[in-house]
Design a protein around this motif. Structure first.
Motif, PDB file in Angstrom:
ATOM      1  N   VAL A 343       0.845  -1.201   0.000  1.00 37.94           N
ATOM      2  CA  VAL A 343       0.000   0.000   0.000  1.00 37.94           C
ATOM      3  C   VAL A 343       0.878   1.248   0.000  1.00 37.94           C
ATOM      4  O   VAL A 343       0.622   2.214  -0.729  1.00 37.94           O
ATOM      5  N   LYS A 344       1.947   1.233   0.787  1.00 39.34           N
ATOM      6  CA  LYS A 344       2.867   2.379   0.819  1.00 39.34           C
ATOM      7  C   LYS A 344       3.525   2.581  -0.548  1.00 39.34           C
ATOM      8  O   LYS A 344       3.711   3.709  -0.998  1.00 39.34           O
ATOM      9  N   ASP A 345       3.886   1.472  -1.209  1.00 41.12           N
ATOM     10  CA  ASP A 345       4.489   1.574  -2.542  1.00 41.12           C
ATOM     11  C   ASP A 345       3.564   2.285  -3.514  1.00 41.12           C
ATOM     12  O   ASP A 345       4.011   3.097  -4.341  1.00 41.12           O
ATOM     13  N   GLU A 732      -0.055  10.133   4.949  1.00 40.37           N
ATOM     14  CA  GLU A 732       0.673   9.215   4.076  1.00 40.37           C
ATOM     15  C   GLU A 732       2.171   9.265   4.343  1.00 40.37           C
ATOM     16  O   GLU A 732       2.862   8.246   4.326  1.00 40.37           O
ATOM     17  N   ALA A 733       2.692  10.473   4.604  1.00 39.70           N
ATOM     18  CA  ALA A 733       4.116  10.611   4.907  1.00 39.70           C
ATOM     19  C   ALA A 733       4.470   9.904   6.206  1.00 39.70           C
ATOM     20  O   ALA A 733       5.595   9.421   6.373  1.00 39.70           O
ATOM     21  N   GLY A 734       3.487   9.817   7.121  1.00 42.80           N
ATOM     22  CA  GLY A 734       3.731   9.134   8.386  1.00 42.80           C
ATOM     23  C   GLY A 734       3.932   7.652   8.231  1.00 42.80           C
ATOM     24  O   GLY A 734       4.525   6.993   9.090  1.00 42.80           O
ATOM     25  N   GLY A 735       3.436   7.106   7.142  1.00 39.56           N
ATOM     26  CA  GLY A 735       3.700   5.706   6.818  1.00 39.56           C
ATOM     27  C   GLY A 735       2.814   4.700   7.517  1.00 39.56           C
ATOM     28  O   GLY A 735       3.059   3.492   7.421  1.00 39.56           O
ATOM     29  N   ASP A 736       1.786   5.136   8.229  1.00 34.79           N
ATOM     30  CA  ASP A 736       0.919   4.188   8.931  1.00 34.79           C
ATOM     31  C   ASP A 736      -0.162   3.664   7.999  1.00 34.79           C
ATOM     32  O   ASP A 736      -0.914   4.440   7.401  1.00 34.79           O
ATOM     33  N   VAL A 737      -0.245   2.345   7.875  1.00 31.83           N
ATOM     34  CA  VAL A 737      -1.313   1.699   7.113  1.00 31.83           C
ATOM     35  C   VAL A 737      -2.025   0.749   8.059  1.00 31.83           C
ATOM     36  O   VAL A 737      -1.414  -0.192   8.585  1.00 31.83           O
ATOM     37  N   VAL A 738      -3.299   1.001   8.304  1.00 27.29           N
ATOM     38  CA  VAL A 738      -4.067   0.208   9.260  1.00 27.29           C
ATOM     39  C   VAL A 738      -4.799  -0.904   8.526  1.00 27.29           C
ATOM     40  O   VAL A 738      -5.528  -0.652   7.564  1.00 27.29           O
ATOM     41  N   LEU A 739      -4.608  -2.142   8.995  1.00 30.33           N
ATOM     42  CA  LEU A 739      -5.298  -3.306   8.417  1.00 30.33           C
ATOM     43  C   LEU A 739      -5.905  -4.119   9.556  1.00 30.33           C
ATOM     44  O   LEU A 739      -5.592  -5.293   9.733  1.00 30.33           O
ATOM     45  N   GLU A 740      -6.770  -3.491  10.313  1.00 30.83           N
ATOM     46  CA  GLU A 740      -7.344  -4.151  11.484  1.00 30.83           C
ATOM     47  C   GLU A 740      -8.632  -4.893  11.158  1.00 30.83           C
ATOM     48  O   GLU A 740      -8.861  -5.999  11.643  1.00 30.83           O
ATOM     49  N   HIS A 741      -9.480  -4.295  10.339  1.00 32.78           N
ATOM     50  CA  HIS A 741     -10.768  -4.912   9.989  1.00 32.78           C
ATOM     51  C   HIS A 741     -10.567  -5.893   8.822  1.00 32.78           C
ATOM     52  O   HIS A 741      -9.715  -5.669   7.950  1.00 32.78           O
ATOM     53  N   PRO A 742     -11.324  -6.989   8.783  1.00 27.35           N
ATOM     54  CA  PRO A 742     -11.176  -7.949   7.670  1.00 27.35           C
ATOM     55  C   PRO A 742     -11.325  -7.308   6.293  1.00 27.35           C
ATOM     56  O   PRO A 742     -10.632  -7.723   5.344  1.00 27.35           O
ATOM     57  N   GLY A 781     -13.351  -2.386  -2.322  1.00 25.94           N
ATOM     58  CA  GLY A 781     -13.327  -1.023  -1.799  1.00 25.94           C
ATOM     59  C   GLY A 781     -14.668  -0.590  -1.261  1.00 25.94           C
ATOM     60  O   GLY A 781     -14.755   0.065  -0.207  1.00 25.94           O
ATOM     61  N   THR A 782     -15.739  -0.953  -1.949  1.00 23.85           N
ATOM     62  CA  THR A 782     -17.090  -0.611  -1.495  1.00 23.85           C
ATOM     63  C   THR A 782     -17.401  -1.328  -0.184  1.00 23.85           C
ATOM     64  O   THR A 782     -17.980  -0.733   0.750  1.00 23.85           O
ATOM     65  N   ASP A 783     -17.012  -2.598  -0.095  1.00 21.23           N
ATOM     66  CA  ASP A 783     -17.206  -3.342   1.157  1.00 21.23           C
ATOM     67  C   ASP A 783     -16.492  -2.643   2.319  1.00 21.23           C
ATOM     68  O   ASP A 783     -17.021  -2.535   3.432  1.00 21.23           O
ATOM     69  N   PHE A 784     -15.289  -2.201   2.057  1.00 23.09           N
ATOM     70  CA  PHE A 784     -14.497  -1.515   3.082  1.00 23.09           C
ATOM     71  C   PHE A 784     -15.184  -0.234   3.548  1.00 23.09           C
ATOM     72  O   PHE A 784     -15.301   0.025   4.762  1.00 23.09           O
ATOM     73  N   LEU A 785     -15.662   0.574   2.613  1.00 24.84           N
ATOM     74  CA  LEU A 785     -16.307   1.837   2.985  1.00 24.84           C
ATOM     75  C   LEU A 785     -17.598   1.604   3.769  1.00 24.84           C
ATOM     76  O   LEU A 785     -17.949   2.383   4.659  1.00 24.84           O
ATOM     77  N   GLU A 786     -18.312   0.535   3.422  1.00 25.23           N
ATOM     78  CA  GLU A 786     -19.569   0.258   4.113  1.00 25.23           C
ATOM     79  C   GLU A 786     -19.346  -0.323   5.504  1.00 25.23           C
ATOM     80  O   GLU A 786     -20.171  -0.139   6.406  1.00 25.23           O
ATOM     81  N   ALA A 787     -18.220  -0.998   5.712  1.00 26.26           N
ATOM     82  CA  ALA A 787     -17.967  -1.659   7.000  1.00 26.26           C
ATOM     83  C   ALA A 787     -17.170  -0.796   7.968  1.00 26.26           C
ATOM     84  O   ALA A 787     -17.257  -0.996   9.187  1.00 26.26           O
ATOM     85  N   CYS A 788     -16.407   0.159   7.439  1.00 23.35           N
ATOM     86  CA  CYS A 788     -15.491   0.923   8.295  1.00 23.35           C
ATOM     87  C   CYS A 788     -15.776   2.422   8.224  1.00 23.35           C
ATOM     88  O   CYS A 788     -15.971   2.969   7.129  1.00 23.35           O
ATOM     89  N   HIS A 789     -15.780   3.067   9.379  1.00 19.21           N
ATOM     90  CA  HIS A 789     -15.880   4.525   9.415  1.00 19.21           C
ATOM     91  C   HIS A 789     -14.524   5.101   9.049  1.00 19.21           C
ATOM     92  O   HIS A 789     -13.522   4.823   9.701  1.00 19.21           O
ATOM     93  N   VAL A 790     -14.499   5.906   8.021  1.00 21.27           N
ATOM     94  CA  VAL A 790     -13.228   6.412   7.507  1.00 21.27           C
ATOM     95  C   VAL A 790     -12.900   7.790   8.055  1.00 21.27           C
ATOM     96  O   VAL A 790     -11.812   8.015   8.585  1.00 21.27           O
ATOM     97  N   LEU A 791     -13.851   8.715   7.975  1.00 20.53           N
ATOM     98  CA  LEU A 791     -13.566  10.089   8.388  1.00 20.53           C
ATOM     99  C   LEU A 791     -13.337  10.214   9.878  1.00 20.53           C
ATOM    100  O   LEU A 791     -12.652  11.137  10.341  1.00 20.53           O
ATOM    101  N   THR A 792     -13.875   9.285  10.667  1.00 18.01           N
ATOM    102  CA  THR A 792     -13.637   9.318  12.114  1.00 18.01           C
ATOM    103  C   THR A 792     -12.397   8.520  12.504  1.00 18.01           C
ATOM    104  O   THR A 792     -11.992   8.523  13.662  1.00 18.01           O
ATOM    105  N   HIS A 793     -11.802   7.829  11.537  1.00 15.61           N
ATOM    106  CA  HIS A 793     -10.551   7.091  11.747  1.00 15.61           C
ATOM    107  C   HIS A 793      -9.604   7.477  10.601  1.00 15.61           C
ATOM    108  O   HIS A 793      -9.453   6.739   9.633  1.00 15.61           O
ATOM    109  N   PRO A 794      -8.999   8.664  10.697  1.00 18.81           N
ATOM    110  CA  PRO A 794      -8.256   9.243   9.568  1.00 18.81           C
ATOM    111  C   PRO A 794      -7.182   8.348   8.962  1.00 18.81           C
ATOM    112  O   PRO A 794      -6.892   8.450   7.765  1.00 18.81           O
ATOM    113  N   LYS A 795      -6.553   7.460   9.754  1.00 18.17           N
ATOM    114  CA  LYS A 795      -5.491   6.627   9.192  1.00 18.17           C
ATOM    115  C   LYS A 795      -5.997   5.737   8.061  1.00 18.17           C
ATOM    116  O   LYS A 795      -5.215   5.282   7.217  1.00 18.17           O
ATOM    117  N   ARG A 796      -7.307   5.500   8.062  1.00 18.91           N
ATOM    118  CA  ARG A 796      -7.870   4.674   6.982  1.00 18.91           C
ATOM    119  C   ARG A 796      -7.877   5.407   5.639  1.00 18.91           C
ATOM    120  O   ARG A 796      -8.047   4.783   4.588  1.00 18.91           O
TER     121      ARG A 796
END
Length: 822
Positions: A343-345, A732-742, A781-796
């Motif tokens: 993802v970082k690449d 993105e510069a911070g380099g954190d990629v969160v992969l917690e939810h399936p 991607g659609t599954d991800f947006l529907e299952a995870c809150h993005v704007l309240t978890h900015p790292k996503r």
């Protein structure tokens, strides 16, 4: 038993021994057909096959490739040659026979044959036993010492004392790869003279192996990671390479078996079990069991465990969980850290992919006829060709985009005479004939109705071909008008092409015919010159007509020779309707017979991509209600008109904030993209039904759905920055990629598979492989947006941006303009 075998096969060259071999073969020496050469049939010894090809190259003998096995032939354990009056079995006999029949190889000295005998009988045998027993290793040391001592006298070539002027002998070609295989048991500083000499013979620029360098270096063994993991190869290729190295390490006895050149790895059918699955253990178990040797491997599961234990240490960078399942399958789950790195690449470099070899490719596509409108029949060739060119170019290949327009032939006599008679002052007052279809139909009607006009048209062709100035002026006028009309379509589709029409090859045809005649490939038939292209083709090519004229066969022969020989293209791809498949395969076979194609050495590849018919919703060939062929410009514009109406309604309903100019641009991207995607998502060889309603649907597998999804991801990024004040670039510069939810992990895994999807599309010449990938990526991607809150978890948002970039890039490779706002 041995005596009976010798009696039944008295001419088996591979059975002779020592220096008498040269005399025995010389006594039975055959005359190899200089035009066709010998025919090489494959066998289990892949390295030996490439040795044979190298000897043939050095001996200046053309080589054909045989497929399968002739009934009752020898060579069950290796490759063999059919030399016409003689069948030569095995690598040893094949290389000797080729050398003695050749004209450009120092091969007939007794000392040469002694070295060849020593290489096959002593060095190769010692190498094969070196890993099995201590005595075998000792013998290998002794044999390499013999070679090192010989090279101390002449470091650059065997059998010559003139080190400054080395000659290539059969001994060099045979012993170099055998030595490299033996040297794998020793450190890189041991036997330096042998290493340097063998490498120069096998890999040097003047080497007879140069044409097969990529194949020779594989040596019939395994394809591994090459010491490092290159994520641009794609996840499937990386995991395959890791298990291939494990297979090589755990089971070295399979090193020469072409069935085990690489491990069998595929995606898991059920994500519950893992991401990828290695299916090799059962096949390995059967191969080892068939040898009859005692083994501690009682079950395929034991083989699987041995593979897992032998995985290279770097494999743990990729594989998190590796487990044995069922009858011996190995399930693999990819490391979360590896997915995060991919993802970082994407954020740093964009989606990436790479292939091992960069080729000079030529793609022949679109190819309309002068003085005729482009119609729906040209749609598929243009769209498929442009998409494949974009993919090939992205992978780094040098791609020539060729438009082989029909601008030469008998129809021009008809068109020229009609224009001269209807518009006698055409040079001073050019007529408006932008309606090419109407003009062509009128000329054709007169041609069919008037025998006198038909005769004048026939004379007109002769005048055009003879260079008559007035005829050439009319021809040029028709070509210019046609090009302007074609360009309207290409501008709408954003397609680039370089025109090389049939006329370009006309002057080259006579020389091609003379070359084919010199090779005894043509025969006369009623005044015509024809060429038979093998038993599988029931009709010949008409190389020259009985009246001395040229047709499609003549032009396409000249074209393929020009592309392979003059342009030095490695890979030539023709994209036409499936009905022309037989014609192009005849052209390919003719090129092979003429010696223009070198497929045995991996030098050339020829492909025809045949596509099916575009049908209406009634299942019949797509036409207007009046029965006329649909103009391609009208078909494309209708899609844009419909999307303009849809976007206008969205704006009026408050569902879109697009301005009027933005709406026009979006409607064009959506309309043209919908037409392209509806075509590209099909298997090229199938027919498909053209339906505006289906292709413009916002749901399902359509370009509209993909473009809306892409715009949705970009909309989230804008909202994060403009409304929430989130600095996405800083995240993105911070380099954190969160992969917690399936769903996060599933999306990251899909992103990591971009390279393999693209490579599969190119290797199979099927753009629908990439359309399937981008559709599933959008769904993940659609599954991800529907299952995870993005704007309240900015790292996503990092994952959101990587997905938006990849979807957009896939669309661009398909020739579709991505949208960030709808």
């Amino acid at each position: 038993m041995e005596k009976k075998k010798e009696k039944r096969q008295p001419e088996r060259v591979g059975a002779v021994r020592s220096t008498t071999a040269g005399k025995n073969i010389a006594a039975r020496k055959t005359t190899v057909d200089s035009r066709q050469g010998a025919c090489l049939y494959p066998g289990g010894d892949v390295e030996g096959t490439h040795m044979i090809l190298a000897v043939a190259h050095a001996a200046d003998i053309k080589m054909k490739r045989g497929f399968g096995r002739k009934q009752g032939s020898w060579g069950d354990q290796g490759p063999y040659l059919d030399m016409g009056t003689q069948t030569v079995s095995g690598v040893e006999g094949a290389v000797r026979a080729l050398a003695l029949n050749g004209t450009s190889l120092a091969a007939c000295r007794p000392a040469t044959d002694e070295w060849v005998e020593w290489g096959f009988r002593r060095l190769a045998a010692a190498t094969s036993h070196a890993s099995e027993e201590e005595e075998g290793a000792r013998h290998l040391l002794q044999e390499l010492a013999v070679l090192e001592a010989a090279l101390a006298r002449c470091p650059r070539s065997l059998l010559t004392s003139e080190a400054a002027k080395p000659i290539t002998t059969l001994a060099d070609i045979v012993l170099a790869p055998l030595s490299l295989r033996a040297l794998k048991f020793f450190g890189e500083h041991e036997y330096p003279l042998t290493r340097a000499w063998a490498a120069s013979v096998v890999r040097g620029p003047e080497s007879p192996y140069a044409a097969t360098a990529a194949l020779v270096q594989e040596g019939g063994a395994f394809e591994g990671t090459g010491g490092k993991i290159d994520p641009r190869r794609g996840l499937l290729a990386v995991i395959t390479a890791l298990f291939t190295e494990a297979m090589h390490e755990a089971f070295p006895e399979l090193a020469g078996n072409p069935n085990f050149r690489r491990a069998d790895v595929a995606k898991c059918g059920n994500a519950v079990h893992g991401d990828y699955q290695c299916n090799s253990p059962m096949a390995i178990y059967k191969a080892i069991k068939a040898t009859g040797r005692p083994s501690v491997l009682a079950r395929p599961q034991d083989v699987a465990k041995a593979l897992i234990d032998s995985l290279p240490a770097k494999g743990h960078e990729v594989c998190a969980e590796v487990s044995v399942a069922g009858a011996g399958f190995i399930n693999v789950r990819v490391q979360g850290a590896y997915l995060q790195a991919r993802v970082k690449d994407i954020l740093l470099h964009g989606p990436q992919a790479a292939m091992a070899r960069k080729l000079r490719v030529l793609v022949d596509f679109s190819s309309p006829n002068i003085a005729k409108e482009m119609h729906v029949g040209h749609l598929r060739s243009t769209i498929i060709g442009d998409s494949l060119c974009r993919m090939l170019e992205f992978l780094g290949h040098d791609v020539a985009r060729v438009n082989h327009v029909g601008d030469w032939g008998t129809q021009f006599g008809m068109l020229i005479k009609y224009l001269k008679e209807e518009y006698p002052n055409f040079m001073q007052d050019p007529p408006n004939i932008t309606d090419l279809t109407g003009f062509y139909k009128a000329a054709k009607a007169r041609f069919d109705e008037s025998p006198a006009f038909k005769e004048r048209a026939r004379v007109g062709v002769v005048e055009l071909q003879a260079g008559d100035p007035e005829s050439r002026a009319i021809w040029k006028l028709l070509c210019d008008i046609s090009r302007a009309e074609f360009q309207k379509v290409y501008d709408r589709l954003d397609v680039r092409l370089e025109e090389y029409g049939e006329s370009f090859y006309n002057d080259r045809i006579p020389a091609v015919i003379e070359e084919l005649k010199a090779e005894n490939l043509l025969e006369e038939d009623g005044g015509a010159m024809i060429m038979w292209c093998g038993g599988k083709h029931q009709i010949p090519l008409m190389v020259r007509k009985s009246d001395g004229g040229y047709g499609y066969d003549s032009t396409d022969l000249a074209a393929i020779r020009y592309r392979l020989k003059d342009l030095s293209r490695d890979w030539v791809i023709y994209i036409t309707d499936a009905g022309q498949a037989t014609h192009f395969h005849m052209i390919f076979d003719a090129a092979r017979m003429a010696g223009w194609v070198d497929e045995e050495h991996g030098r050339h590849r020829l492909d025809h991509v045949g596509f099916g018919v575009v049908q209406g919703e009634d299942g019949k060939r797509f036409k207007t209600r009046s029965g006329d062929t649909v103009r391609l410009v009208d078909l494309l514009d209708e899609a844009v008109v419909r999307m303009t109406a849809s976007l206008t309604q969205r704006i009026e309903d408050g569902k879109s904030a697009l301005s009027k100019s933005e709406a026009c641009e979006a409607a064009a991207a959506l309309g043209y993209g919908a037409v392209k995607y509806a075509d590209l998502k099909q298997n090229p060889g199938t027919d498909y039904q053209f339906s505006y309603d289906r292709m413009l649907d916002t749901k399902g597998d359509t370009a509209i759905y993909l473009l809306f999804t892409c715009a949705r991801f970009h909309s989230i990024l804008r909202k994060a920055e403009e409304e929430k004040g989130i600095d996405v670039k800083a995240l993105e510069a911070g380099g954190d990629v969160v992969l917690e939810h399936p769903t996060e992990r599933a999306l990251a895994l899909e992103l990591a598979q971009f390279a393999e999807a693209l490579q599969q599309a190119v290797l199979e010449l099927m753009p629908n492989r990439l359309t399937s990938y981008v559709f599933f990526l959008s769904a993940r991607g659609t599954d991800f947006l529907e299952a995870c809150h993005v704007l309240t978890h900015p790292k996503r948002l990092v994952l959101v941006h990587a997905t938006a970039l990849t979807i957009a890039h896939c669309l661009e490779l398909l020739g579709i303009t991505p949208l960030t706002k709808i």
